[in-house]
Motif scaffolding. Sequence first.
Motif, PDB file in Angstrom:
ATOM      1  N   UNK B 207      -4.000  -5.844  -8.177  1.00 61.89           N
ATOM      2  CA  UNK B 207      -5.075  -4.860  -7.981  1.00 61.89           C
ATOM      3  C   UNK B 207      -5.362  -4.707  -6.484  1.00 61.89           C
ATOM      4  N   UNK B 208      -5.499  -5.835  -5.800  1.00 59.97           N
ATOM      5  CA  UNK B 208      -5.775  -5.769  -4.364  1.00 59.97           C
ATOM      6  C   UNK B 208      -4.657  -5.049  -3.627  1.00 59.97           C
ATOM      7  N   UNK B 209      -3.430  -5.279  -4.075  1.00 58.25           N
ATOM      8  CA  UNK B 209      -2.314  -4.613  -3.406  1.00 58.25           C
ATOM      9  C   UNK B 209      -2.344  -3.114  -3.677  1.00 58.25           C
ATOM     10  N   UNK B 210      -2.598  -2.753  -4.931  1.00 55.28           N
ATOM     11  CA  UNK B 210      -2.598  -1.328  -5.295  1.00 55.28           C
ATOM     12  C   UNK B 210      -3.709  -0.575  -4.581  1.00 55.28           C
ATOM     13  N   UNK B 211      -4.820  -1.248  -4.317  1.00 54.27           N
ATOM     14  CA  UNK B 211      -5.923  -0.600  -3.596  1.00 54.27           C
ATOM     15  C   UNK B 211      -5.455  -0.121  -2.225  1.00 54.27           C
ATOM     16  N   UNK B 212      -4.445  -0.792  -1.687  1.00 57.59           N
ATOM     17  CA  UNK B 212      -3.957  -0.439  -0.357  1.00 57.59           C
ATOM     18  C   UNK B 212      -2.982   0.731  -0.367  1.00 57.59           C
ATOM     19  N   UNK B 213      -2.542   1.168  -1.555  1.00 59.46           N
ATOM     20  CA  UNK B 213      -1.627   2.318  -1.618  1.00 59.46           C
ATOM     21  C   UNK B 213      -2.462   3.587  -1.555  1.00 59.46           C
ATOM     22  N   UNK B 214      -2.155   4.470  -0.597  1.00 63.48           N
ATOM     23  CA  UNK B 214      -3.003   5.655  -0.437  1.00 63.48           C
ATOM     24  C   UNK B 214      -3.043   6.503  -1.707  1.00 63.48           C
ATOM     25  N   UNK B 215      -4.247   6.913  -2.066  1.00 66.04           N
ATOM     26  CA  UNK B 215      -4.430   7.676  -3.291  1.00 66.04           C
ATOM     27  C   UNK B 215      -3.795   9.065  -3.186  1.00 66.04           C
ATOM     28  N   UNK B 216      -3.631   9.543  -1.932  1.00 71.45           N
ATOM     29  CA  UNK B 216      -3.070  10.880  -1.751  1.00 71.45           C
ATOM     30  C   UNK B 216      -1.692  10.994  -2.386  1.00 71.45           C
ATOM     31  N   UNK B 217      -0.951   9.874  -2.372  1.00 72.95           N
ATOM     32  CA  UNK B 217       0.387   9.927  -2.956  1.00 72.95           C
ATOM     33  C   UNK B 217       0.320  10.300  -4.424  1.00 72.95           C
ATOM     34  N   UNK B 218      -0.651   9.684  -5.136  1.00 70.61           N
ATOM     35  CA  UNK B 218      -0.789   9.980  -6.549  1.00 70.61           C
ATOM     36  C   UNK B 218      -1.302  11.394  -6.758  1.00 70.61           C
ATOM     37  N   UNK B 219      -2.246  11.814  -5.887  1.00 75.57           N
ATOM     38  CA  UNK B 219      -2.780  13.166  -6.022  1.00 75.57           C
ATOM     39  C   UNK B 219      -1.674  14.194  -5.822  1.00 75.57           C
ATOM     40  N   UNK B 220      -0.820  13.921  -4.841  1.00 76.09           N
ATOM     41  CA  UNK B 220       0.302  14.833  -4.606  1.00 76.09           C
ATOM     42  C   UNK B 220       1.181  14.899  -5.843  1.00 76.09           C
ATOM     43  N   UNK B 221       1.437  13.722  -6.446  1.00 76.03           N
ATOM     44  CA  UNK B 221       2.292  13.688  -7.635  1.00 76.03           C
ATOM     45  C   UNK B 221       1.623  14.437  -8.781  1.00 76.03           C
ATOM     46  N   UNK B 222       0.276  14.303  -8.886  1.00 76.06           N
ATOM     47  CA  UNK B 222      -0.420  14.973  -9.976  1.00 76.06           C
ATOM     48  C   UNK B 222      -0.334  16.489  -9.802  1.00 76.06           C
ATOM     49  N   UNK B 223      -0.460  16.940  -8.538  1.00 75.26           N
ATOM     50  CA  UNK B 223      -0.330  18.376  -8.269  1.00 75.26           C
ATOM     51  C   UNK B 223       1.077  18.845  -8.611  1.00 75.26           C
ATOM     52  N   UNK B 224       2.040  17.972  -8.383  1.00 70.75           N
ATOM     53  CA  UNK B 224       3.413  18.320  -8.742  1.00 70.75           C
ATOM     54  C   UNK B 224       3.626  18.298 -10.242  1.00 70.75           C
ATOM     55  N   UNK B 225       2.623  17.889 -10.999  1.00 69.56           N
ATOM     56  CA  UNK B 225       2.709  17.978 -12.451  1.00 69.56           C
ATOM     57  C   UNK B 225       3.102  16.689 -13.155  1.00 69.56           C
TER      58      UNK B 225
END
Lengths: 319, 324, 376
Positions: B207-225
Amino acid sequence: MSLQDHIDGITVDRDEGGLLDIDREKAVALAVFLVPGLTLFGIFSVAPIVYSVFGSFFSWDTFTLESFVGLDNWIRSLTDQLIIHWPNMQELRYPMGALTHNLLWVVIHVPASTFLGLGLALLFADLKGRRFLRSMIFVGFTVPPIVIGLVLMFIYDPRAGLFNEVLRVLGQEQWVRNWTQSPQVAIYALIAGGIWVHTGFSMLLYSSALSAIDPSLLESAKVDGAGAWRRFRDIIWPLVRPVTAVVVIMGIIWVMRMFDIVYAAGGAAGGPNHAYSVLGIEVYRAAFRPPIDYGMAMVVALVQLFIVAPLALYIARMN
Amino acid sequence: MAEDDPLEPTGIDAGSGRATDHDQYLSVDDVPDIAPTAELSWRTRIIESIPAKRRALKYVVAITIAVLWIVPFIGLFMASIRPLSEIIGGWWHLEGMTVTFENYYRAWNYSTAPMGQALLNTFIVTIPAVLVVMLLGVMAAYPFARFEFPLKTTLFFLILLVMAAPPELIAMGNFNALREFGLFDTYMGLILIHIGWGLGWVVLFLRNYLLGIPEELEEAARIDGASRYQIFRTIILPLSTPALVSVAVIQFTWVWNAFFFPLVFMRSPELYLAPQVLPLMRGRVQVEWGLIAAGSIMTMAVPVLLFLFLERYYKRGMVAAVAD
Amino acid sequence: MVAITLENVSKYFGETVANYQVNLQVTDGEFLVILGPSGCGKTTALRLIAGLEQPSEGAIYFDDDRVDGRSPSARNIAMVFQNYALYPHMTVAENIGYPLKVRGFSPDERDEKVEDVTSLLHIEDQVEKKPGALSGGQRQRVALARAIVREPTVFLLDEPLSNLDAKLRQEMRSELKRLQNELEITTVYVTHNQEEAMSMSDRVAVMNQGTVQQVAPPQELYDRPRTAWVAQFIGSPPMNLFQGTRRNGSIDLGEAGTVDLSGVLEAKEAVVETSERDDVQSTALLASDTQGTVSLGIRPENLTLASTPPPSGNVIEGRVDTVEPMGEYILVNVSVNDQIVNAKVSDRTVSRGDRVYLTFDTNDAYVYDTNGDLVA
């Protein structure tokens, strides 16, 4: 109701439907991600703890729950001489009880391994090949603790042991003995071994804290005229102090869980006449060696938890 | 530069009459690509690279301490390759040393529980316990790092509590549970216990490690569908590889080295795990040092080699696990 | 106050050459800026003066004392680091008082001096805060205060303004200059920002690839760059360099035209009396039988644009590529022989694709030989 209101109503309805869809989708996703792990975690970690809390207030027929007895198990266990041995404590004679032994580990082992760890981290900090040197110190921490216990027995053996040979070479023949089997000194011999293994861990934490210090702070202090000792006292120590809290608490947790090393050296009895038994050993013997006393085992294990839990929460709060 | 007046400023008056002296400045072409010392003979370089007295002393102290630190393991290794009589005489006496693999042979075929079988058992328990913890751990850690859900804080608190608990505390409940399920004294039972016990720290660590992954990456992926599962598989899992390696190394070492759980839950000698066998080798009258040493070396070799090969992940994981 | 001398100082890190035979004099009370691109060894040079590194070769003097080999604390210097290096666990007052504490000043003396210096830098209100609670500009001031509080003889600054935004940088620049004037401390200031270098310094030392290229007051550096490299490094946009062949006392720039060398040389001689060596070269350049490549350098602000060929003088022909209005001037990029030439003009008379003629005063032209050394 006007037509407009009606249309608004429909749109709102539709929106709510959409929200519900999202919520349902999220709930399904949450379940998919969480349920498998949390189920196993719940069954094999949380449930047994709850079971122990619950069971500590009941009497047991070997492994079967019998009747509610209130604090009976608690009073019986905490007054047991295996846990706290008041008469021997007053005479400073071992065994003093497992809880006392554990606390003695805390008092000697934790400060010693902390200071040694800090010292070695400082010593290695700017040397070439420091990674290799650190690994040499740390490698013992990756060895099975049961092997550590056996190695300690070997070192302290009266004939084959290196420690006694060193004593002989130094002309201290009167001290030569089977250290792990001598009730009055064995616990110190084992604590020394614990420090030997655990220092690597403290050193590792301190090393990473030291390397996180901005080197220009130390250079600045150098320019300001601070010598090595002042730089340590004024800059390094204040900056690694938060790590010290972690090192000390992890040390206490490690020591309070002590089992393998003591078992290797002294078996399920925790040494001759329980001379260096610890709480973990008492839990094991009460639960799985006849005469079985599940109630006492649960109480003693909970005592272990009570000592450590506030410290663990303190670490969690620190971040 | 004038030797008699090194402080005379140059260049200052160059523009007001006298031209600057071209010899005063080096052309960049004159600057050597590598330091001239590099061309010196190896001998001179070695002599020059010997550090100053204080520093040399520091090296001597550091190396001495580090070597002393592993002397007990050297002794263990020496004992494992020498006959019992020589061990009792002191493994540090090197004259007339006999090297033998008899101890290893005997340990491998140890009558109560052969080390060969015990090591195999340890692998059988350790590998699934590590792989499953990694998978379930990262899955459970993801919602903890990214979503809000009811009981999140309570679950978080429970995980912390379990991490503080001693393994002995869960022994009684699990003992009864495994006997109830018919999993007592089986590989599966021990594997499940290790998974349940390891999940706590693994979830917290990841969890602590995942908190350090920028959320923008996931948002970009979500926009990509991408769906939540696709995001998890294609973004989160690959990005958390370093942390997963750390988890694997540390969890492997923990499960492999564990002594208490097998002691409680494995009762048939043919199911014994390697750490469990070692204390049995002590013998009755004379401690069989050679046997114990050979068995110990075989048991510790796996985690130690793992540490040496994946040292970076091990150390990083260790630091992150406790510092976070 | 002291003067600093670096005598043939070289610094090697393993096989890497950080500084090579650096000779540099900083006079008493002078504000010297070391300017250069990143990786040119300017910070290493500063750290050598500070004593944080020891030279591999050469000597460093403070006045007549040889100081290389001495520890930083024995040199009575103060240094401001790029990231300020404020001790995060101490308050502002403790940070500033630290050098005094280390030197055994009594708490009373310390408080007094800290008070003086905080009022000098206008940070009296911040003394109880920790550095983490300060803005970039305030941290900068604290770092300066800590550096000057014990009245050092040498003041070293390593890119101290690079972490500030443009407006603050401007403000701190004048503040620093004011301080240095008031305190008259010999100051060495390292930067890669030529604007800082030009505006603050008494003299600028330009470094490249570990060695000093030129030491001169800012105006001279601009007016008379010693090498083609310095010429292109100073000024924004950089000086235009035209590659040409010298032939019959003039420079042949191919299709773009020909520049009469004698005019350039004479003009230069009128301004500066060339050294003997330059004379030889100038003569050689004029000699009709010599040939070879030279570079003609003209700053963008010295070029004039015309749409029709002017009647006389040196003319370079080209075609307008782009026009960039910059506000105070218009930057015209002219393509000459496939090379883009920048010209700063005041009004927009040309547009893309126009054929234009660039003229310049021979006073403003520089000629560099194949080694990049200034010959005229």
